[in-house]
Design a protein around this motif. Structure first.
Motif, PDB file in Angstrom:
ATOM      1  N   MET A  73       0.383  -1.689   0.255  1.00 22.45           N
ATOM      2  CA  MET A  73       0.271   0.146  -0.121  1.00 22.45           C
ATOM      3  C   MET A  73       0.734   1.376   0.155  1.00 22.45           C
ATOM      4  SD  MET A  73      -3.189  -0.600   2.004  1.00 22.45           S
ATOM      5  CE  MET A  73      -2.164  -1.498   3.863  1.00 22.45           C
ATOM      6  N   TYR A  74       0.182   1.900  -0.655  1.00 21.04           N
ATOM      7  CA  TYR A  74       1.125   3.782  -0.638  1.00 21.04           C
ATOM      8  C   TYR A  74       0.037   4.664  -0.466  1.00 21.04           C
ATOM      9  CZ  TYR A  74       4.258   6.815  -2.249  1.00 21.04           C
ATOM     10  OH  TYR A  74       5.412   7.547  -2.677  1.00 21.04           O
ATOM     11  N   GLY A  75       0.576   5.954  -0.180  1.00 22.34           N
ATOM     12  CA  GLY A  75      -0.396   6.557   0.460  1.00 22.34           C
ATOM     13  C   GLY A  75       0.202   8.535   0.934  1.00 22.34           C
ATOM     14  N   THR A  76      -0.278   9.044   1.368  1.00 22.06           N
ATOM     15  CA  THR A  76      -0.127  10.092   1.524  1.00 22.06           C
ATOM     16  C   THR A  76      -0.346  10.882   2.683  1.00 22.06           C
ATOM     17  OG1 THR A  76       0.754  12.379   1.240  1.00 22.06           O
ATOM     18  CG2 THR A  76      -1.043  12.002   0.178  1.00 22.06           C
ATOM     19  N   ILE A  77       0.443  11.441   3.809  1.00 24.16           N
ATOM     20  CA  ILE A  77       0.169  12.688   5.262  1.00 24.16           C
ATOM     21  C   ILE A  77       0.251  13.860   4.872  1.00 24.16           C
ATOM     22  CG2 ILE A  77       0.219  12.637   7.444  1.00 24.16           C
ATOM     23  CD1 ILE A  77       1.188   9.529   7.460  1.00 24.16           C
ATOM     24  N   ALA A  78      -1.216  14.448   5.305  1.00 27.32           N
ATOM     25  CA  ALA A  78      -0.325  15.902   4.719  1.00 27.32           C
ATOM     26  C   ALA A  78      -1.297  16.818   6.121  1.00 27.32           C
ATOM     27  CB  ALA A  78      -1.461  16.157   3.242  1.00 27.32           C
ATOM     28  N   ARG A  79      -0.614  17.677   6.373  1.00 28.43           N
ATOM     29  CA  ARG A  79      -0.820  19.006   7.674  1.00 28.43           C
ATOM     30  C   ARG A  79      -1.303  19.894   6.572  1.00 28.43           C
ATOM     31  NH1 ARG A  79       1.363  23.069   9.988  1.00 28.43           N
ATOM     32  NH2 ARG A  79       1.244  23.446  12.418  1.00 28.43           N
ATOM     33  N   PHE A  80      -2.297  20.309   7.170  1.00 28.43           N
ATOM     34  CA  PHE A  80      -2.999  21.491   6.677  1.00 28.43           C
ATOM     35  C   PHE A  80      -4.217  22.055   7.874  1.00 28.43           C
ATOM     36  CE2 PHE A  80      -5.954  18.418   5.772  1.00 28.43           C
ATOM     37  CZ  PHE A  80      -7.560  18.993   5.866  1.00 28.43           C
ATOM     38  N   ARG A  81      -3.963  23.910   7.541  1.00 30.98           N
ATOM     39  CA  ARG A  81      -4.540  24.738   8.242  1.00 30.98           C
ATOM     40  C   ARG A  81      -5.973  25.354   7.333  1.00 30.98           C
ATOM     41  NH1 ARG A  81      -3.445  25.885  12.845  1.00 30.98           N
ATOM     42  NH2 ARG A  81      -4.952  27.730  12.364  1.00 30.98           N
ATOM     43  N   VAL A  82      -7.680  25.431   7.342  1.00 26.48           N
ATOM     44  CA  VAL A  82      -8.732  25.644   7.258  1.00 26.48           C
ATOM     45  C   VAL A  82      -8.280  27.343   7.461  1.00 26.48           C
ATOM     46  CG1 VAL A  82     -10.795  24.965   7.885  1.00 26.48           C
ATOM     47  CG2 VAL A  82      -9.744  23.584   7.333  1.00 26.48           C
ATOM     48  N   LYS A  83      -9.009  27.958   7.024  1.00 28.63           N
ATOM     49  CA  LYS A  83      -8.817  29.155   6.939  1.00 28.63           C
ATOM     50  C   LYS A  83      -9.934  28.536   8.791  1.00 28.63           C
ATOM     51  CE  LYS A  83      -9.386  30.363   2.360  1.00 28.63           C
ATOM     52  NZ  LYS A  83     -10.015  30.380   1.116  1.00 28.63           N
ATOM     53  N   LYS A  84      -9.880  30.281   9.307  1.00 23.84           N
ATOM     54  CA  LYS A  84     -10.649  30.591  10.182  1.00 23.84           C
ATOM     55  C   LYS A  84     -11.577  30.851  10.052  1.00 23.84           C
ATOM     56  CE  LYS A  84      -6.342  32.027  13.176  1.00 23.84           C
ATOM     57  NZ  LYS A  84      -5.450  31.256  12.788  1.00 23.84           N
ATOM     58  N   ASP A  85     -12.073  31.611   8.799  1.00 20.95           N
ATOM     59  CA  ASP A  85     -13.811  31.705   8.005  1.00 20.95           C
ATOM     60  C   ASP A  85     -14.830  30.905   8.213  1.00 20.95           C
ATOM     61  OD1 ASP A  85     -12.593  31.724   6.721  1.00 20.95           O
ATOM     62  OD2 ASP A  85     -13.349  34.022   5.600  1.00 20.95           O
ATOM     63  N   VAL A  86     -13.783  29.843   7.925  1.00 19.50           N
ATOM     64  CA  VAL A  86     -14.439  28.729   7.400  1.00 19.50           C
ATOM     65  C   VAL A  86     -15.508  27.870   8.180  1.00 19.50           C
ATOM     66  CG1 VAL A  86     -14.272  26.376   6.407  1.00 19.50           C
ATOM     67  CG2 VAL A  86     -12.696  28.188   5.694  1.00 19.50           C
ATOM     68  N   ASN A  87     -16.859  27.312   7.567  1.00 18.26           N
ATOM     69  CA  ASN A  87     -17.747  26.742   8.463  1.00 18.26           C
ATOM     70  C   ASN A  87     -17.183  25.327   8.074  1.00 18.26           C
ATOM     71  OD1 ASN A  87     -19.981  24.785   8.175  1.00 18.26           O
ATOM     72  ND2 ASN A  87     -21.172  27.179   8.643  1.00 18.26           N
ATOM     73  N   LYS A  88     -16.712  24.332   9.392  1.00 13.78           N
ATOM     74  CA  LYS A  88     -16.450  23.469   9.864  1.00 13.78           C
ATOM     75  C   LYS A  88     -16.979  22.402   8.767  1.00 13.78           C
ATOM     76  CE  LYS A  88     -12.329  25.158  11.977  1.00 13.78           C
ATOM     77  NZ  LYS A  88     -12.414  25.977  12.431  1.00 13.78           N
ATOM     78  N   ASP A  89     -18.704  22.592   9.381  1.00 18.36           N
ATOM     79  CA  ASP A  89     -19.300  21.947   9.234  1.00 18.36           C
ATOM     80  C   ASP A  89     -19.777  22.255   7.192  1.00 18.36           C
ATOM     81  OD1 ASP A  89     -20.061  20.881  11.544  1.00 18.36           O
ATOM     82  OD2 ASP A  89     -22.276  22.293  11.708  1.00 18.36           O
ATOM     83  N   HIS A  90     -19.350  22.922   6.436  1.00 15.92           N
ATOM     84  CA  HIS A  90     -19.317  23.160   5.568  1.00 15.92           C
ATOM     85  C   HIS A  90     -18.364  22.763   4.427  1.00 15.92           C
ATOM     86  CE1 HIS A  90     -20.437  24.397   1.594  1.00 15.92           C
ATOM     87  NE2 HIS A  90     -18.869  25.213   1.152  1.00 15.92           N
ATOM     88  N   PHE A  91     -17.406  22.611   4.949  1.00 22.26           N
ATOM     89  CA  PHE A  91     -15.969  21.787   5.095  1.00 22.26           C
ATOM     90  C   PHE A  91     -15.936  20.596   4.557  1.00 22.26           C
ATOM     91  CE2 PHE A  91     -11.791  19.847   6.159  1.00 22.26           C
ATOM     92  CZ  PHE A  91     -11.142  20.149   5.305  1.00 22.26           C
ATOM     93  N   LYS A  92     -16.245  19.956   6.169  1.00 22.55           N
ATOM     94  CA  LYS A  92     -16.974  18.801   5.640  1.00 22.55           C
ATOM     95  C   LYS A  92     -17.494  17.802   5.095  1.00 22.55           C
ATOM     96  CE  LYS A  92     -19.194  14.590   9.375  1.00 22.55           C
ATOM     97  NZ  LYS A  92     -18.821  13.553   8.147  1.00 22.55           N
ATOM     98  N   LYS A  93     -18.677  18.736   4.354  1.00 28.22           N
ATOM     99  CA  LYS A  93     -19.544  17.810   3.407  1.00 28.22           C
ATOM    100  C   LYS A  93     -19.031  17.533   2.275  1.00 28.22           C
ATOM    101  CE  LYS A  93     -23.969  19.210   1.278  1.00 28.22           C
ATOM    102  NZ  LYS A  93     -25.169  20.643   1.446  1.00 28.22           N
ATOM    103  N   ARG A  94     -17.954  19.018   2.224  1.00 25.38           N
ATOM    104  CA  ARG A  94     -17.597  18.745   0.540  1.00 25.38           C
ATOM    105  C   ARG A  94     -16.812  18.139   0.320  1.00 25.38           C
ATOM    106  NH1 ARG A  94     -18.696  22.532  -3.200  1.00 25.38           N
ATOM    107  NH2 ARG A  94     -17.948  20.968  -4.067  1.00 25.38           N
TER     108      ARG A  94
END
Length: 101
Positions: A1-22
């Protein structure tokens, strides 16, 4: 198996529920060799996340990474982020647990 681990930051004004839905909308994508994605939101900082993407092999992972449809998905993902993610690609050398792949 192969893959990636990514670290990222969501913008402060982003609706987290909308992000999860997308992000959950990508679940219906038909991607050869794709096993799963997992996104973790850290307890220490609600805007910091880690993504784990798992593929059957390196060739499938790279084919997806270079595909136009993945680029379209990435642009949607990237629109939620403060800056480009930190990507860490590699071979999965161990998988344990009752729900292992």
């Amino acid at each position: 198996m192969y893959g990636t681990i990514a670290r990222f930051r969501v913008k402060k004004d982003v609706n987290k529920d909308h992000f999860k839905k997308r992000m959950d909308e990508f679940d219906s994508s038909q991607i050869p060799g794709w096993i799963a994605d997992y996104i973790f939101q850290t307890n220490a900082d609600s805007n910091e996340y880690f993504l784990v993407a798992i593929f059957t092999d390196k060739e499938s992972y790279q084919a997806n990474a270079n595909s136009p449809s993945q680029h379209e998905r990435y642009l949607i993902f990237r629109s939620f982020l403060e800056e480009d993610p930190e990507w860490n690609d590699g071979t999965i050398v161990s998988a344990t647990g009752p729900g292992k792949i």
